[in-house]
Design a protein around this motif. Structure first.
Motif, PDB file in Angstrom:
ATOM      1  N   VAL A 153       0.852  -1.187   0.000  1.00 34.37           N
ATOM      2  CA  VAL A 153       0.000   0.000   0.000  1.00 34.37           C
ATOM      3  C   VAL A 153       0.894   1.246   0.000  1.00 34.37           C
ATOM      4  O   VAL A 153       1.607   1.502   0.966  1.00 34.37           O
ATOM      5  CB  VAL A 153      -0.916   0.006   1.248  1.00 34.37           C
ATOM      6  N   LYS A 154       0.879   2.000  -1.125  1.00 37.19           N
ATOM      7  CA  LYS A 154       1.635   3.263  -1.186  1.00 37.19           C
ATOM      8  C   LYS A 154       0.857   4.313  -0.418  1.00 37.19           C
ATOM      9  O   LYS A 154       1.376   5.012   0.432  1.00 37.19           O
ATOM     10  CB  LYS A 154       1.788   3.728  -2.644  1.00 37.19           C
ATOM     11  N   ASP A 155      -0.406   4.473  -0.826  1.00 37.62           N
ATOM     12  CA  ASP A 155      -1.398   5.250  -0.092  1.00 37.62           C
ATOM     13  C   ASP A 155      -2.627   4.359  -0.105  1.00 37.62           C
ATOM     14  O   ASP A 155      -2.694   3.434  -0.906  1.00 37.62           O
ATOM     15  CB  ASP A 155      -1.733   6.560  -0.825  1.00 37.62           C
ATOM     16  N   TRP A 204      -5.233   4.726  -1.466  1.00 37.79           N
ATOM     17  CA  TRP A 204      -5.832   4.737  -2.792  1.00 37.79           C
ATOM     18  C   TRP A 204      -4.812   4.426  -3.885  1.00 37.79           C
ATOM     19  O   TRP A 204      -5.096   4.584  -5.054  1.00 37.79           O
ATOM     20  CB  TRP A 204      -6.478   6.100  -3.046  1.00 37.79           C
ATOM     21  N   ASP A 205      -3.619   4.024  -3.507  1.00 34.13           N
ATOM     22  CA  ASP A 205      -2.597   3.708  -4.511  1.00 34.13           C
ATOM     23  C   ASP A 205      -1.805   2.479  -4.080  1.00 34.13           C
ATOM     24  O   ASP A 205      -1.006   2.539  -3.147  1.00 34.13           O
ATOM     25  CB  ASP A 205      -1.669   4.914  -4.715  1.00 34.13           C
ATOM     26  N   LEU A 206      -2.073   1.365  -4.771  1.00 33.36           N
ATOM     27  CA  LEU A 206      -1.379   0.115  -4.463  1.00 33.36           C
ATOM     28  C   LEU A 206      -0.240  -0.088  -5.441  1.00 33.36           C
ATOM     29  O   LEU A 206      -0.242   0.460  -6.537  1.00 33.36           O
ATOM     30  CB  LEU A 206      -2.349  -1.061  -4.581  1.00 33.36           C
ATOM     31  N   VAL A 207       0.726  -0.887  -5.023  1.00 31.20           N
ATOM     32  CA  VAL A 207       1.770  -1.306  -5.964  1.00 31.20           C
ATOM     33  C   VAL A 207       2.066  -2.778  -5.691  1.00 31.20           C
ATOM     34  O   VAL A 207       1.985  -3.235  -4.551  1.00 31.20           O
ATOM     35  CB  VAL A 207       3.028  -0.400  -5.842  1.00 31.20           C
ATOM     36  N   GLY A 245       9.381   6.630 -15.422  1.00 29.25           N
ATOM     37  CA  GLY A 245       8.503   5.501 -15.110  1.00 29.25           C
ATOM     38  C   GLY A 245       7.857   5.715 -13.761  1.00 29.25           C
ATOM     39  O   GLY A 245       8.461   6.327 -12.876  1.00 29.25           O
ATOM     40  N   GLU A 246       6.625   5.223 -13.585  1.00 29.85           N
ATOM     41  CA  GLU A 246       5.929   5.500 -12.328  1.00 29.85           C
ATOM     42  C   GLU A 246       6.688   4.983 -11.114  1.00 29.85           C
ATOM     43  O   GLU A 246       6.789   5.672 -10.108  1.00 29.85           O
ATOM     44  CB  GLU A 246       4.516   4.896 -12.311  1.00 29.85           C
ATOM     45  N   GLU A 247       7.216   3.773 -11.220  1.00 28.28           N
ATOM     46  CA  GLU A 247       7.799   3.166 -10.019  1.00 28.28           C
ATOM     47  C   GLU A 247       9.247   3.585  -9.794  1.00 28.28           C
ATOM     48  O   GLU A 247       9.854   3.214  -8.800  1.00 28.28           O
ATOM     49  CB  GLU A 247       7.652   1.639 -10.066  1.00 28.28           C
ATOM     50  N   GLY A 248       9.803   4.336 -10.743  1.00 25.42           N
ATOM     51  CA  GLY A 248      11.153   4.852 -10.556  1.00 25.42           C
ATOM     52  C   GLY A 248      12.212   3.771 -10.445  1.00 25.42           C
ATOM     53  O   GLY A 248      13.295   3.998  -9.898  1.00 25.42           O
TER      54      GLY A 248
HETATM   55 CA    CA Z   1       0.170   3.858  -8.947  1.00 23.93          CA
END
Ligand code: CA
Ligand code: IPD
Ligand code: CA
Ligand code: CA
Length: 284
Positions: free
Chosen positions: A38-40, A42-45, A71-74
């Motif tokens: 859980v990143k936030d 409302w934002d999972l990875v 890239g999103e995940e850097g």
């Molecule tokens: Ca995301």
């Protein structure tokens, strides 16, 4: 310049094949076990977001060592690139719609865009679960699994099917009244409203003519880099929701099958904001 050195056609074939390969990994994670972080709220990875991004960026970097990456995940050293430059730049979302992906909802995709001189020149959006690959090359049109796409011709909001993406709609914000007001206004004006949870796929659906218009707030470049080109190449329009200039790095966008429709929503959003601002003033 770099752009003339780059053989767009061959680059496209290369990245298309690479995307299909990445799709196999994507499918594996969709159907099988995965590690969800859980990143936030409302934002999972998942471990697959990182695995796919790594695979894409490492392979592209090997082929095009002087290109840049966002890239999103850097992962794979992509996060150092914050400003868009004139250099060829790959803008990558390894999994768009990660919450759908985790839930097993097959509205999720890989999105890859290439910009040269800050302009998108290649866009690929691939849903490996439905085997649908949308693609566009600047000046050559938009395609679904190789067949040409044309966006539909809807010109009136009241006859339009609209898709809305508001980044982290739960994000605590002092502008909650503005967001609620915009939602209310669009919902009442349109024939129907959808929230799909994959911005990239929604943009591809505009190119396909399956949706008439999208309204997207506070998204990220990797959500839209490929989709913007798809819409334009299918004959549609993308504009900034408020500003004169569209900015690929700060996407607050309205995209649609016709200019008329896009401008009708833009006016509605601006008018709604004004109304709410006036209400705020009255309250104080
Ligand atoms: Ca995301
Ligand atoms: C998200 C999806 C979603 C949008 C969010 C994005 P992610 O991307 O595109 O539709 O509403 O703003 O962050 O995190 O699933 O790649
Ligand atoms: Ca995304
Ligand atoms: Ca993502």
């Amino acid at each position: 310049t770099m752009s003339s050195e780059l053989d767009i056609q061959r680059t496209f074939e290369f990245v298309k094949d690479l995307t299909l390969k990445a799709g196999e990994v994507f499918k594996c994670g969709f159907e099988g076990e995965k590690v969800v972080t859980v990143k936030d709220e409302w934002d999972l990875v998942t471990d697959y977001d990182k695995k796919i991004e790594d695979f894409l960026i490492n392979t592209l970097r090997e082929k095009f060592p002087e290109h840049l990456f966002i890239g999103e995940e850097g992962t794979a050293g992509s996060s150092d690139q914050i400003e868009l430059t004139d250099e060829p730049t790959w803008i990558i979302d390894p999994i768009d719609g990660t919450i759908n992906y985790v839930n097993g909802l097959p509205i999720t995709c890989i999105s890859i865009g290439l910009t040269v001189c800050k302009e998108p020149v290649i866009g690929i959006i691939y849903n490996p679960i439905t085997s649908e690959l949308y693609s566009a090359i600047k000046g050559q049109g938009a395609f679904l699994n190789g067949k040409p796409l044309k966006s539909s011709k809807t010109t009136e909001l009241k006859k339009a099917l609209i898709e809305i993406e508001m980044f982290s709609i739960r994000f605590p914000s002092k502008d909650r009244d503005l967001r609620a007001g915009r939602l209310d206004a669009v919902t009442h004006a349109a024939r129907g409203v959808r929230f799909m949870g994959s911005a990239a796929l929604a943009l591809a659906f505009i190119a396909r003519g399956a949706l008439d218009c999208i309204y997207m707030e506070m998204l990220k470049p990797w959500d839209i880099a490929a989709g913007v080109l798809l819409i334009r190449e299918a004959g549609g329009t993308v504009v900034d929701a408020k500003e004169k200039e569209f900015n690929i790095m700060r996407p607050n966008i309205i995209g649609g099958v016709t200019c008329e429709l896009v401008m009708e929503i833009k006016k509605l959003i601006i008018d709604t904001d004004l109304k709410i601002m006036r209400k705020r003033l009255k309250r104080t």
